[in-house]
Design a protein around this motif. Sequence first.
Motif, PDB file in Angstrom:
ATOM      1  N   SER A   6       0.841  -1.196   0.000  1.00  0.00           N
ATOM      2  CA  SER A   6       0.000   0.000   0.000  1.00  0.00           C
ATOM      3  C   SER A   6       0.876   1.245   0.000  1.00  0.00           C
ATOM      4  CB  SER A   6      -0.915   0.009   1.227  1.00  0.00           C
ATOM      5  OG  SER A   6      -0.146   0.041   2.412  1.00  0.00           O
ATOM      6  N   GLY A   7       0.241   2.384  -0.312  1.00  0.00           N
ATOM      7  CA  GLY A   7       0.917   3.662  -0.183  1.00  0.00           C
ATOM      8  C   GLY A   7       1.402   4.286  -1.468  1.00  0.00           C
ATOM      9  N   GLY A   8       1.213   3.613  -2.592  1.00  0.00           N
ATOM     10  CA  GLY A   8       1.661   4.191  -3.848  1.00  0.00           C
ATOM     11  C   GLY A   8       0.846   5.413  -4.226  1.00  0.00           C
ATOM     12  N   GLY A   9       1.336   6.126  -5.229  1.00  0.00           N
ATOM     13  CA  GLY A   9       0.619   7.307  -5.675  1.00  0.00           C
ATOM     14  C   GLY A   9       1.446   8.118  -6.637  1.00  0.00           C
ATOM     15  N   LEU A  10       0.995   9.346  -6.854  1.00  0.00           N
ATOM     16  CA  LEU A  10       1.647  10.276  -7.773  1.00  0.00           C
ATOM     17  C   LEU A  10       2.444  11.291  -6.975  1.00  0.00           C
ATOM     18  CD1 LEU A  10       1.988  11.515 -10.633  1.00  0.00           C
ATOM     19  CD2 LEU A  10      -0.128  12.795 -10.193  1.00  0.00           C
ATOM     20  N   VAL A  11       3.684  11.510  -7.378  1.00  0.00           N
ATOM     21  CA  VAL A  11       4.532  12.464  -6.681  1.00  0.00           C
ATOM     22  C   VAL A  11       5.404  13.183  -7.711  1.00  0.00           C
ATOM     23  CG1 VAL A  11       6.326  10.742  -6.250  1.00  0.00           C
ATOM     24  CG2 VAL A  11       6.157  12.733  -4.756  1.00  0.00           C
ATOM     25  N   GLN A  12       5.770  14.401  -7.411  1.00  0.00           N
ATOM     26  CA  GLN A  12       6.624  15.150  -8.322  1.00  0.00           C
ATOM     27  C   GLN A  12       8.086  14.741  -8.153  1.00  0.00           C
ATOM     28  OE1 GLN A  12       5.801  19.336  -7.621  1.00  0.00           O
ATOM     29  NE2 GLN A  12       4.338  19.358  -9.327  1.00  0.00           N
ATOM     30  N   THR A  77       5.269  -5.716   9.298  1.00  0.00           N
ATOM     31  CA  THR A  77       5.220  -4.705   8.246  1.00  0.00           C
ATOM     32  C   THR A  77       6.630  -4.288   7.835  1.00  0.00           C
ATOM     33  OG1 THR A  77       3.108  -3.880   9.064  1.00  0.00           O
ATOM     34  CG2 THR A  77       4.348  -2.427   7.609  1.00  0.00           C
ATOM     35  N   VAL A  78       6.792  -4.056   6.555  1.00  0.00           N
ATOM     36  CA  VAL A  78       8.028  -3.504   6.009  1.00  0.00           C
ATOM     37  C   VAL A  78       7.698  -2.215   5.287  1.00  0.00           C
ATOM     38  CG1 VAL A  78       9.904  -3.865   4.367  1.00  0.00           C
ATOM     39  CG2 VAL A  78       9.130  -5.754   5.796  1.00  0.00           C
ATOM     40  N   HIS A  79       8.521  -1.208   5.506  1.00  0.00           N
ATOM     41  CA  HIS A  79       8.320   0.099   4.889  1.00  0.00           C
ATOM     42  C   HIS A  79       9.468   0.391   3.927  1.00  0.00           C
ATOM     43  CE1 HIS A  79       5.232   0.934   7.870  1.00  0.00           C
ATOM     44  NE2 HIS A  79       6.075   0.511   8.795  1.00  0.00           N
ATOM     45  N   LEU A  80       9.134   1.103   2.881  1.00  0.00           N
ATOM     46  CA  LEU A  80      10.149   1.597   1.953  1.00  0.00           C
ATOM     47  C   LEU A  80       9.966   3.098   1.838  1.00  0.00           C
ATOM     48  CD1 LEU A  80      12.474   0.728   0.035  1.00  0.00           C
ATOM     49  CD2 LEU A  80      10.795   0.865  -1.823  1.00  0.00           C
ATOM     50  N   GLN A  81      10.898   3.839   2.427  1.00  0.00           N
ATOM     51  CA  GLN A  81      10.870   5.295   2.359  1.00  0.00           C
ATOM     52  C   GLN A  81      11.683   5.719   1.147  1.00  0.00           C
ATOM     53  OE1 GLN A  81       9.271   7.675   4.277  1.00  0.00           O
ATOM     54  NE2 GLN A  81      10.073   9.120   2.757  1.00  0.00           N
ATOM     55  N   MET A  82      11.025   6.436   0.237  1.00  0.00           N
ATOM     56  CA  MET A  82      11.669   6.847  -1.000  1.00  0.00           C
ATOM     57  C   MET A  82      11.781   8.362  -1.039  1.00  0.00           C
ATOM     58  SD  MET A  82       9.639   4.268  -3.592  1.00  0.00           S
ATOM     59  CE  MET A  82       8.028   4.922  -3.150  1.00  0.00           C
ATOM     60  N   SER A  83      12.966   8.857  -1.283  1.00  0.00           N
ATOM     61  CA  SER A  83      13.170  10.297  -1.391  1.00  0.00           C
ATOM     62  C   SER A  83      13.990  10.585  -2.643  1.00  0.00           C
ATOM     63  CB  SER A  83      13.870  10.835  -0.139  1.00  0.00           C
ATOM     64  OG  SER A  83      15.136  10.222   0.013  1.00  0.00           O
ATOM     65  N   GLY A  84      14.036  11.856  -3.003  1.00  0.00           N
ATOM     66  CA  GLY A  84      14.746  12.214  -4.224  1.00  0.00           C
ATOM     67  C   GLY A  84      14.223  11.480  -5.434  1.00  0.00           C
ATOM     68  N   LEU A  85      12.903  11.309  -5.491  1.00  0.00           N
ATOM     69  CA  LEU A  85      12.302  10.504  -6.551  1.00  0.00           C
ATOM     70  C   LEU A  85      12.532  11.116  -7.925  1.00  0.00           C
ATOM     71  CD1 LEU A  85       9.130   9.417  -4.631  1.00  0.00           C
ATOM     72  CD2 LEU A  85      10.759   7.857  -5.720  1.00  0.00           C
ATOM     73  N   ARG A  86      12.702  10.217  -8.884  1.00  0.00           N
ATOM     74  CA  ARG A  86      12.966  10.590 -10.268  1.00  0.00           C
ATOM     75  C   ARG A  86      11.918   9.964 -11.170  1.00  0.00           C
ATOM     76  NH1 ARG A  86      19.141   8.298  -9.663  1.00  0.00           N
ATOM     77  NH2 ARG A  86      19.898   9.877  -8.173  1.00  0.00           N
ATOM     78  N   PRO A  87      11.686  10.539 -12.334  1.00  0.00           N
ATOM     79  CA  PRO A  87      10.713   9.918 -13.250  1.00  0.00           C
ATOM     80  C   PRO A  87      11.042   8.455 -13.546  1.00  0.00           C
ATOM     81  CG  PRO A  87      11.216  12.138 -13.977  1.00  0.00           C
ATOM     82  CD  PRO A  87      12.156  11.844 -12.832  1.00  0.00           C
ATOM     83  N   GLU A  88      12.298   8.097 -13.574  1.00  0.00           N
ATOM     84  CA  GLU A  88      12.680   6.709 -13.844  1.00  0.00           C
ATOM     85  C   GLU A  88      12.368   5.753 -12.688  1.00  0.00           C
ATOM     86  OE1 GLU A  88      14.645   9.412 -14.084  1.00  0.00           O
ATOM     87  OE2 GLU A  88      16.711   8.986 -13.405  1.00  0.00           O
ATOM     88  N   ASP A  89      11.918   6.294 -11.562  1.00  0.00           N
ATOM     89  CA  ASP A  89      11.456   5.446 -10.455  1.00  0.00           C
ATOM     90  C   ASP A  89      10.008   5.005 -10.654  1.00  0.00           C
ATOM     91  OD1 ASP A  89      13.278   7.598  -8.248  1.00  0.00           O
ATOM     92  OD2 ASP A  89      13.869   5.573  -8.895  1.00  0.00           O
ATOM     93  N   THR A 125       4.087   6.704  -9.378  1.00  0.00           N
ATOM     94  CA  THR A 125       4.303   7.511 -10.572  1.00  0.00           C
ATOM     95  C   THR A 125       4.989   8.802 -10.178  1.00  0.00           C
ATOM     96  OG1 THR A 125       2.308   6.603 -11.605  1.00  0.00           O
ATOM     97  CG2 THR A 125       3.217   8.626 -12.546  1.00  0.00           C
ATOM     98  N   VAL A 126       6.112   9.083 -10.820  1.00  0.00           N
ATOM     99  CA  VAL A 126       6.879  10.286 -10.536  1.00  0.00           C
ATOM    100  C   VAL A 126       6.811  11.178 -11.765  1.00  0.00           C
ATOM    101  CG1 VAL A 126       9.086  11.240  -9.806  1.00  0.00           C
ATOM    102  CG2 VAL A 126       8.402   8.939  -9.054  1.00  0.00           C
ATOM    103  N   SER A 127       6.247  12.343 -11.579  1.00  0.00           N
ATOM    104  CA  SER A 127       6.104  13.275 -12.708  1.00  0.00           C
ATOM    105  C   SER A 127       7.309  14.222 -12.770  1.00  0.00           C
ATOM    106  CB  SER A 127       4.820  14.079 -12.568  1.00  0.00           C
ATOM    107  OG  SER A 127       4.856  14.867 -11.393  1.00  0.00           O
ATOM    108  N   SER A 128       7.652  14.611 -13.981  1.00  0.00           N
ATOM    109  CA  SER A 128       8.817  15.494 -14.159  1.00  0.00           C
ATOM    110  C   SER A 128       8.426  16.953 -14.098  1.00  0.00           C
ATOM    111  CB  SER A 128       9.489  15.195 -15.500  1.00  0.00           C
ATOM    112  OG  SER A 128       8.561  15.336 -16.541  1.00  0.00           O
TER     113      SER A 128
END
Length: 128
Positions: A6-12, A77-89, A125-128
């Motif tokens: 869970s937790g996916g979505g759209l981010v810049q 539960t396992v968490h994946l904290q993602m930062s510095g996201l890029r469109p290629e992610d 989804t990572v938007s540019s």
Amino acid sequence: VQLQASGGGLVQAGGSLSISCRVSVRTFIDYTIAWFRQAPGKEREFVAAVSRSGGLKYYGDSVTGRFTIARDNAKNTVHLQMSGLRPEDTAVYYCAAQMRDARGGGNWYRQPGVYENWGQGTEVTVSS
């Protein structure tokens, strides 16, 4: 064994997002847990894995330094904290579980074919 991501979505681009994987099993601590991702038209790619105790963490080259994996054995539960996201992610992110020690040698945790238990995936989804 059932896994629910869970937790996916759209981010810049440049933003952050945290996704989670809840594992329904009595002996959660016996499982190495990993995240993989798959973008359209591409093979499934290793993202990160965490050992049974949570003390050892492994990352794919493309996410090292940007993503952090952590597990809460009290909450299965396992968490994946993602930062510095890029469109290629941008991809569908899948969690996987295998009853095996991550220290078993050969970096087996990087191989999707080794895992017998998979969640349904959550889309990032990572938007540019």
